[in-house]
Every structure is written in structure tokens, then in C-alpha cells.
Design a protein around this motif. Structure first.
Motif, PDB file in Angstrom:
ATOM      1  N   LEU A   1       1.419   2.408  15.928  1.00  0.00           N
ATOM      2  CA  LEU A   1       1.440   3.145  17.413  1.00  0.00           C
ATOM      3  C   LEU A   1       2.963   3.404  18.079  1.00  0.00           C
ATOM      4  N   ASN A   2       3.186   1.468  17.724  1.00  0.00           N
ATOM      5  CA  ASN A   2       4.585   2.315  18.981  1.00  0.00           C
ATOM      6  C   ASN A   2       5.783   2.426  17.860  1.00  0.00           C
ATOM      7  N   HIS A   3       5.407   2.822  17.103  1.00  0.00           N
ATOM      8  CA  HIS A   3       6.523   3.511  16.305  1.00  0.00           C
ATOM      9  C   HIS A   3       6.344   5.103  15.511  1.00  0.00           C
ATOM     10  N   PHE A   4       5.252   5.425  15.988  1.00  0.00           N
ATOM     11  CA  PHE A   4       4.887   6.408  15.340  1.00  0.00           C
ATOM     12  C   PHE A   4       4.102   7.223  15.969  1.00  0.00           C
ATOM     13  N   TRP A   5       2.856   8.377  15.269  1.00  0.00           N
ATOM     14  CA  TRP A   5       2.020   9.026  16.148  1.00  0.00           C
ATOM     15  C   TRP A   5       0.536   8.146  15.360  1.00  0.00           C
ATOM     16  N   TRP A   6      -0.316   8.462  15.624  1.00  0.00           N
ATOM     17  CA  TRP A   6      -1.606   8.155  16.193  1.00  0.00           C
ATOM     18  C   TRP A   6      -1.965   8.585  14.210  1.00  0.00           C
ATOM     19  N   GLY A   7      -1.884   9.677  13.051  1.00  0.00           N
ATOM     20  CA  GLY A   7      -2.212   9.727  12.242  1.00  0.00           C
ATOM     21  C   GLY A   7      -1.500   9.060  11.063  1.00  0.00           C
ATOM     22  N   SER A   8      -0.721   8.003  11.553  1.00  0.00           N
ATOM     23  CA  SER A   8       0.036   6.581  10.870  1.00  0.00           C
ATOM     24  C   SER A   8      -0.826   5.874  10.682  1.00  0.00           C
ATOM     25  N   VAL A   9      -1.777   5.752  11.301  1.00  0.00           N
ATOM     26  CA  VAL A   9      -2.739   4.640  10.438  1.00  0.00           C
ATOM     27  C   VAL A   9      -3.851   5.374   9.571  1.00  0.00           C
ATOM     28  N   PHE A  10      -4.098   6.490   8.921  1.00  0.00           N
ATOM     29  CA  PHE A  10      -4.302   6.930   7.916  1.00  0.00           C
ATOM     30  C   PHE A  10      -2.969   6.724   6.615  1.00  0.00           C
ATOM     31  N   VAL A  11      -2.289   7.366   7.706  1.00  0.00           N
ATOM     32  CA  VAL A  11      -0.788   7.140   6.197  1.00  0.00           C
ATOM     33  C   VAL A  11      -0.857   5.663   5.498  1.00  0.00           C
ATOM     34  N   PHE A  12      -1.054   4.917   5.966  1.00  0.00           N
ATOM     35  CA  PHE A  12      -0.935   3.130   6.151  1.00  0.00           C
ATOM     36  C   PHE A  12      -1.208   3.428   4.670  1.00  0.00           C
ATOM     37  N   ASN A  13      -2.679   3.738   4.669  1.00  0.00           N
ATOM     38  CA  ASN A  13      -3.247   3.509   2.964  1.00  0.00           C
ATOM     39  C   ASN A  13      -2.804   4.322   1.994  1.00  0.00           C
ATOM     40  N   LEU A  14      -1.762   4.889   2.788  1.00  0.00           N
ATOM     41  CA  LEU A  14      -1.717   5.803   1.445  1.00  0.00           C
ATOM     42  C   LEU A  14      -1.412   5.170   0.095  1.00  0.00           C
ATOM     43  N   PRO A  15      -0.144   4.312   0.356  1.00  0.00           N
ATOM     44  CA  PRO A  15       0.358   4.232  -0.832  1.00  0.00           C
ATOM     45  C   PRO A  15      -0.126   2.950  -0.856  1.00  0.00           C
ATOM     46  N   VAL A  16      -0.822   1.967   0.024  1.00  0.00           N
ATOM     47  CA  VAL A  16      -1.596   1.027  -0.361  1.00  0.00           C
ATOM     48  C   VAL A  16      -3.029   1.366  -1.648  1.00  0.00           C
ATOM     49  N   ALA A  17      -3.761   2.398  -1.560  1.00  0.00           N
ATOM     50  CA  ALA A  17      -4.529   3.583  -2.016  1.00  0.00           C
ATOM     51  C   ALA A  17      -3.851   3.005  -3.480  1.00  0.00           C
ATOM     52  N   VAL A  18      -2.487   3.293  -3.748  1.00  0.00           N
ATOM     53  CA  VAL A  18      -1.929   4.573  -5.094  1.00  0.00           C
ATOM     54  C   VAL A  18      -2.198   3.209  -6.214  1.00  0.00           C
ATOM     55  N   ALA A  19      -1.575   2.581  -5.298  1.00  0.00           N
ATOM     56  CA  ALA A  19      -0.918   1.101  -5.825  1.00  0.00           C
ATOM     57  C   ALA A  19      -1.896   0.078  -6.468  1.00  0.00           C
ATOM     58  N   ALA A  20      -3.701  -0.298  -5.648  1.00  0.00           N
ATOM     59  CA  ALA A  20      -4.649  -0.415  -6.022  1.00  0.00           C
ATOM     60  C   ALA A  20      -5.646  -0.229  -7.422  1.00  0.00           C
ATOM     61  N   LEU A  21      -5.458   1.381  -7.058  1.00  0.00           N
ATOM     62  CA  LEU A  21      -5.789   1.625  -8.156  1.00  0.00           C
ATOM     63  C   LEU A  21      -4.760   2.410  -9.430  1.00  0.00           C
ATOM     64  N   VAL A  22      -3.548   2.193  -9.370  1.00  0.00           N
ATOM     65  CA  VAL A  22      -2.701   1.617 -10.715  1.00  0.00           C
ATOM     66  C   VAL A  22      -3.089   0.457 -11.085  1.00  0.00           C
ATOM     67  N   ALA A  23      -2.959  -0.826  -9.652  1.00  0.00           N
ATOM     68  CA  ALA A  23      -3.392  -2.446 -10.745  1.00  0.00           C
ATOM     69  C   ALA A  23      -4.324  -2.242 -11.328  1.00  0.00           C
ATOM     70  N   VAL A  24      -6.128  -1.647 -10.826  1.00  0.00           N
ATOM     71  CA  VAL A  24      -7.148  -2.075 -11.571  1.00  0.00           C
ATOM     72  C   VAL A  24      -6.710  -1.714 -12.697  1.00  0.00           C
ATOM     73  N   ALA A  25      -6.154  -0.633 -12.850  1.00  0.00           N
ATOM     74  CA  ALA A  25      -6.552   1.075 -13.805  1.00  0.00           C
ATOM     75  C   ALA A  25      -5.914   0.040 -15.354  1.00  0.00           C
ATOM     76  N   VAL A  26      -4.449  -0.678 -14.970  1.00  0.00           N
ATOM     77  CA  VAL A  26      -3.479  -1.888 -15.616  1.00  0.00           C
ATOM     78  C   VAL A  26      -4.246  -3.014 -16.008  1.00  0.00           C
ATOM     79  N   LEU A  27      -4.801  -4.010 -15.075  1.00  0.00           N
ATOM     80  CA  LEU A  27      -4.955  -5.287 -15.387  1.00  0.00           C
ATOM     81  C   LEU A  27      -5.674  -5.801 -15.763  1.00  0.00           C
ATOM     82  N   LEU A  28      -6.831  -5.112 -14.834  1.00  0.00           N
ATOM     83  CA  LEU A  28      -8.156  -5.443 -14.543  1.00  0.00           C
ATOM     84  C   LEU A  28      -9.481  -5.467 -16.640  1.00  0.00           C
ATOM     85  N   PRO A  29      -9.811  -6.122 -16.636  1.00  0.00           N
ATOM     86  CA  PRO A  29     -10.675  -5.575 -17.891  1.00  0.00           C
ATOM     87  C   PRO A  29     -11.910  -4.438 -18.505  1.00  0.00           C
ATOM     88  N   ALA A  30     -11.679  -4.307 -19.446  1.00  0.00           N
ATOM     89  CA  ALA A  30     -12.727  -3.382 -19.419  1.00  0.00           C
ATOM     90  C   ALA A  30     -13.491  -3.346 -19.306  1.00  0.00           C
TER      91      ALA A  30
END
Length: 530
Positions: free
Chosen positions: A160-189
Motif C-alpha cells: 500500500l505504500n508503493h501501489f494502489w489498494w488492488g495490489s493486495v489481490f495482485v500479490f496472490n496471483l503469481p503465488v497461486a500460479v507457482a503453487a498450481l505448477v508445484a503441486v501438479a509436478v511435485l506431489l504424488p498422484a
């Protein structure tokens, strides 16, 4: 039957789980520092702000119970990927929201995604790690699940010191994408049974039980959310809490007779599961109460910004990491019956030390008792959570972890409600607003933040000193109560937690109790150890 050898990729898989749970724990508190900005830029009312914060909590608690059963039947990894996708999609929608109503809806949907992620990441742990490594894995998971609570305001303040209020939602997006890829590739079936269930051969889902559980938990959580504003004597609060309790009682009666129950009540007949869950719930009650009080103290009394407040909570995280590592080393030697009470007594001692705070004390004293609080938290929560996970049958890990997480969540909400009321009572008992105009007096009595604003506007150092003294008095009452609760929990743990000899040492899963031991409803076959 012996358990299969652990996967060499299990620690990478743990990293995928950590990423998944970290974003959830961060989001639980990151929105708090954005509330003033949302009020200013979107014109959100006080009630709307309450729902932006509380709507997430409601859906998180209400949806969690059936998620575990669905994960057991359709696959933990499959449902975890769906939960991450829901959370990410809701975050993307939050970026586009331009009115309080859509923000409330987005936060509620994020709570649904979070409720899918949290118990399923926990349920996967005992499938990935053998018993001798489970404590270390649980310690890492617990640190990730806990670190976000105090770090959330730090991240939110920086954004909030550097960006607009929507940045608190934008922050989640790359983390969610990384989590999707990591779970799909690394977790056992998912196991074959879950894959077959996903193909349409699952037992009937207990829809009425899920509805009773969701409504009952919603009643408890919503009633607790109303407490700070309406008070415990409010008809609305008592009615909502009472309805929640009655619905949950109805759920218990239904589950005792259901052919495919949503909640395996036999788990509560297992001594290891029962007392591990009790301890974890007590700890969560205390820690959530502490995290409700301390940021206000650091911000409104010591005068730190949101970013500075988050930074000053880092000793709590450092203590947690140390406590988790100590637990991992001590439990194999001493057993959980010794380590858990030790952690609870450290937690009690830390909070009672913090209860000696005065307005004149600086941050150094707070850093000391916060570090000790984190150490006690880690010492107690890691073995208690490992106890619960180690006691679950392999095919029911999701349902058991959902029950644990739901009870912890409700314990945390009740901790914030009850301890928040104690804080408010202590604050109102000591603050002096004599001579102030009625509107200014009401603002000053509403919170220490309000008193700071009134004192600054009127240039009234006397009111400022009175408000700070009153708040420290109230926070000391809260910390004293947390210490007392931790002592009671320590006594219960010392008396009832099973000794070291009761835990398996080779298999990642213990021998399943018989139907008689698990409540007498169904006979179960015993799993043989390696």
C-alpha cells in the motif's frame, strides 16, 4: 503390511505445500491494513469493512469440514489443485472490483479456496513422509501456516505504500500460479481408490450433514464476529451462538446414524487424536488472541506504521522456528507428553511476562516475550499436530485433518471474540474522557486508534496518555488470560496425552483402532506395522 518407501522428491513436494499454505496465511491478515484505504477509495462503510474481513473467515470455517471427506474420496491432490485455482481466480476478480459489494463477494470466494487448501495440504503430509520425518515436515508446514499471520501486515503495508489498494489481490496471483505448477509436478498422484471415486464410484455424500455443519459453524463464527460491536449480552449474539450450537448438536446426532458420515466421530474416541486436537485448539485460542492485541500495541501505542508493526513481529516468527526445531529434536527422546506441556508452560511464562508491560516499556521488552511466545507455540503445536496426523487412518486423513483445522479455526475465532471483549472491557475501565465533547468522547472510547485521532485533533496529551495506559491495561488482562489458558492446557496435556510408548516408530501410520475403540459404530481391520 509395510508402508512403501518414501519418495525421493518428498522434500520438494513439501515445498509445494508450503507455497500453497503460505499464501493463505498471508491473506488472512494482509487485508487488515488495506481496510482504511478501502474505506477511503471505495466508500466502504464500517459494516462493509467488517464483512470484507469477516466474510473470508466465515466461508473459510464453514466449508472446511466437508472438504476433507471430498478429498479422501476424490483425491487430495485433485481437490487441492481446484482450491488453488478458486483462490487465484477470486484474487483476479478482486483486482477488477470497484465497489465494496464485489470485494465482499471476492473475499468470501477466497475463503472457499482457502478452506480447500489448508486441510488438504495437511492431509497429504503423512502420505509423503514416514513417521520418523513427520515432525520435521509438520514443523515446516506449521511455520508456513503461522508466519503469514504476523507477516501479512508487513507485506500489506509495503504494497500500500508503493501501489494502489488492488495490489493486495495482485500479490496472490503469481503465488497461486507457482503453487498450481508445484503441486501438479511435485506431489504424488492420488491413490487408486480416490481416482476410482473420481470416476463416479464414490459413496453417497452426506449433504444434510454438510449443511448442518456449515450453518452451525457459521453461527458460531458470525456470533463471535458480532461480539466486539454488540457485546456478549446482545440478543443477536446469544441467538446466533445458540443457533450455531444447536445445529452442531443436530450434526452430531445425524453423524452417529449416517451410513457415510461427514464427520467420523470415532476419531474423537481415539485418545491420541482427541488430546492432540484439544491442545492444538487451546494453542490457537491463545495465539490468535495475542495476534489480535500485539499489532494494536505496536502500532497505536508505540507508534509504528503498518510496515513497521509487521517488521517488529518477526521475533515471534524467529521463536516459532526455534521452537519447532526443538520439538523435532526433543519428541523422539522425551515423547510428546513431556514436550507439549513444556511448550505450553513456555507460552504461559511468555504471556505472563508480557502482562507486566507498562506504557514506559519500549520495544525491546516486547521483542523478548514475543520471541518466547513463538518458541512455546512451536514446541506445543508441532508435536500435537504430528500426533493427530499420525493417528489418522490412511484413507481418512482428509476428514481428520479437516476436523482438526475446523476446531482450531473455531478456537481462534472464539479467542479473538472472548479476548477482544476482555481487552475492550479493560480499556473502557481505565480511559478518562471527562470534559470531551460527546462525539469526541465516543470516538476515544471506541478504540485506542480513535483516541489517538481525537488527541491529535484536540492537541490533548492527557487523553493520549490515558488511552495508552488504558490499552496496555486491557492488553495485560488478555495476556494474563492467555497465560492461564496455557497453564490449564499444559496440565491437561501432562495428564492425558499418550506417552512415548503409545506412538509407532516405523510406520507412517499407526495401527488403526477397532470399531469398539473408535466409538463402537463400525468394526475396522487393524493395520499391521512393518
Amino acid at each position: 503390511m509395510t508402508t512403501p518407501p518414501p519418495s525421493p522428491r518428498r522434500w520438494w513436494g513439501l515445498g509445494a505445500l508450503v507455497i500453497s499454505v503460505l499464501v493463505i496465511s498471508l491473506d488472512g491478515t494482509i487485508i487488515n491494513v488495506a481496510l482504511p484505504t478501502l474505506s477511503q477509495e471505495l466508500g466502504a462503510s464500517t459494516t462493509q469493512l467488517q464483512w470484507i474481513s469477516g466474510g473470508y473467515l466465515l466461508t473459510f470455517a464453514a466449508v472446511m469440514l466437508p472438504v476433507g471427506v471430498l478429498g479422501d474420496r476424490f483425491g487430495h491432490r485433485r481437490l487441492l489443485l481446484a482450491g488453488i485455482a478458486v483462490f487465484g481466480a477470486a484474487s483476479a476478480a478482486g483486482v477488477l472490483a470497484d465497489d465494496p459489494g464485489p470485494v465482499i463477494a471476492v473475499r468470501a470466494l477466497m475463503g472457499v479456496g482457502a478452506a480447500m487448501i489448508m486441510p488438504l495440504t495437511m492431509a497429504i503430509l503423512p502420505r509423503m513422509f514416514p513417521k520418523e520425518e513427520l515432525d520435521k515436515a509438520v514443523g515446516t508446514w506449521t511455520a508456513a501456516a503461522s508466519i503469514g499471520m504476523p507477516v501479512g501486515p508487513l507485506v500489506g503495508g509495503w504494497l500500500l505504500n508503493h501501489f494502489w489498494w488492488g495490489s493486495v489481490f495482485v500479490f496472490n496471483l503469481p503465488v497461486a500460479v507457482a503453487a498450481l505448477v508445484a503441486v501438479a509436478v511435485l506431489l504424488p498422484a492420488d491413490p487408486a481408490a480416490a481416482r476410482r471415486a473420481g470416476a463416479g464410484r464414490a459413496p453417497a455424500f452426506d449433504g444434510p450433514g454438510a449443511l448442518l455443519g456449515a450453518l452451525g459453524i457459521t453461527g458460531l463464527v458470525y456470533g463471535s464476529v458480532l461480539v466486539p460491536e454488540d457485546g456478549w449480552g446482545s440478543v443477536k449474539v446469544l441467538g446466533t451462538l445458540g443457533a450455531g450450537v444447536l445445529l452442531l448438536v443436530a450434526l452430531v446426532f445425524r453423524e452417529r446414524r449416517a451410513a457415510s458420515p461427514l464427520v467420523d466421530l470415532g476419531l474423537l474416541g481415539d485418545r491420541t487424536f482427541r488430546w492432540g486436537t484439544v491442545v492444538a485448539t487451546f494453542v490457537n485460542f491463545c495465539v490468535m488472541g495475542i495476534l489480535f492485541v500485539v499489532p494494536q500495541y505496536l502500532g497505536s501505542v508505540l507508534g509504528n506504521s503498518a510496515f513497521g508493526t509487521g517488521l517488529r513481529l518477526l521475533p515471534l516468527i524467529g521463536g516459532l522456528v526455534v521452537g519447532a526445531q526443538l520439538a523435532e529434536a526433543l519428541v523422539p527422546r522425551l515423547g510428546p507428553r513431556a514436550v507439549i506441556p513444556l511448550g505450553l508452560l513456555v507460552l504461559a511464562g511468555a504471556t505472563l511476562l508480557g502482562a507486566r508491560s507498562t506504557v514506559a516499556d519500549g520495544y525491546a521488552f516486547a521483542a523478548l516475550w514475543l520471541a518466547l511466545t513463538g518458541a512455546g507455540f512451536g514446541l506445543a503445536i508441532v508435536p500435537s499436530t504430528s500426533m493427530v496426523l499420525g493417528s489418522l487412518p490412511e484413507e481418512g486423513a482428509g476428514a481428520g485433518s479437516s476436523l482438526l483445522e475446523t476446531l482450531q479455526q473455531v478456537g481462534g475465532v472464539l479467542g479473538v471474540a472472548g479476548l477482544g471483549s476482555l481487552l475492550s472491557s479493560g480499556y473502557l475501565d481505565r480511559i478518562s474522557t471527562g470534559g470531551l465533547p460527546d462525539e469526541a468522547a465516543r470516538a476515544a472510547r471506541s478504540s485506542v486508534t480513535g483516541a489517538n485521532a481525537v488527541a491529535a485533533r484536540l492537541d490533548d496529551p492527557g487523553l493520549l496518555a490515558s488511552a495508552h495506559t488504558a490499552f496496555v491495561h486491557g492488553s495485560n488482562l488478555v495476556l494474563t488470560a492467555c497465560g492461564a489458558v496455557a497453564v490449564v492446557a499444559a496440565l491437561l496435556a501432562a495428564a492425558f496425552v499418550p506417552p512415548k510408548s503409545a506412538f509407532p516408530v516405523k510406520s507412517a501410520f499407526p495401527v488403526k483402532p477397532t470399531g469398539k475403540e473408535r466409538g463402537g459404530k463400525r468394526e475396522r481391520e487393524e493395520k499391521q506395522h512393518a
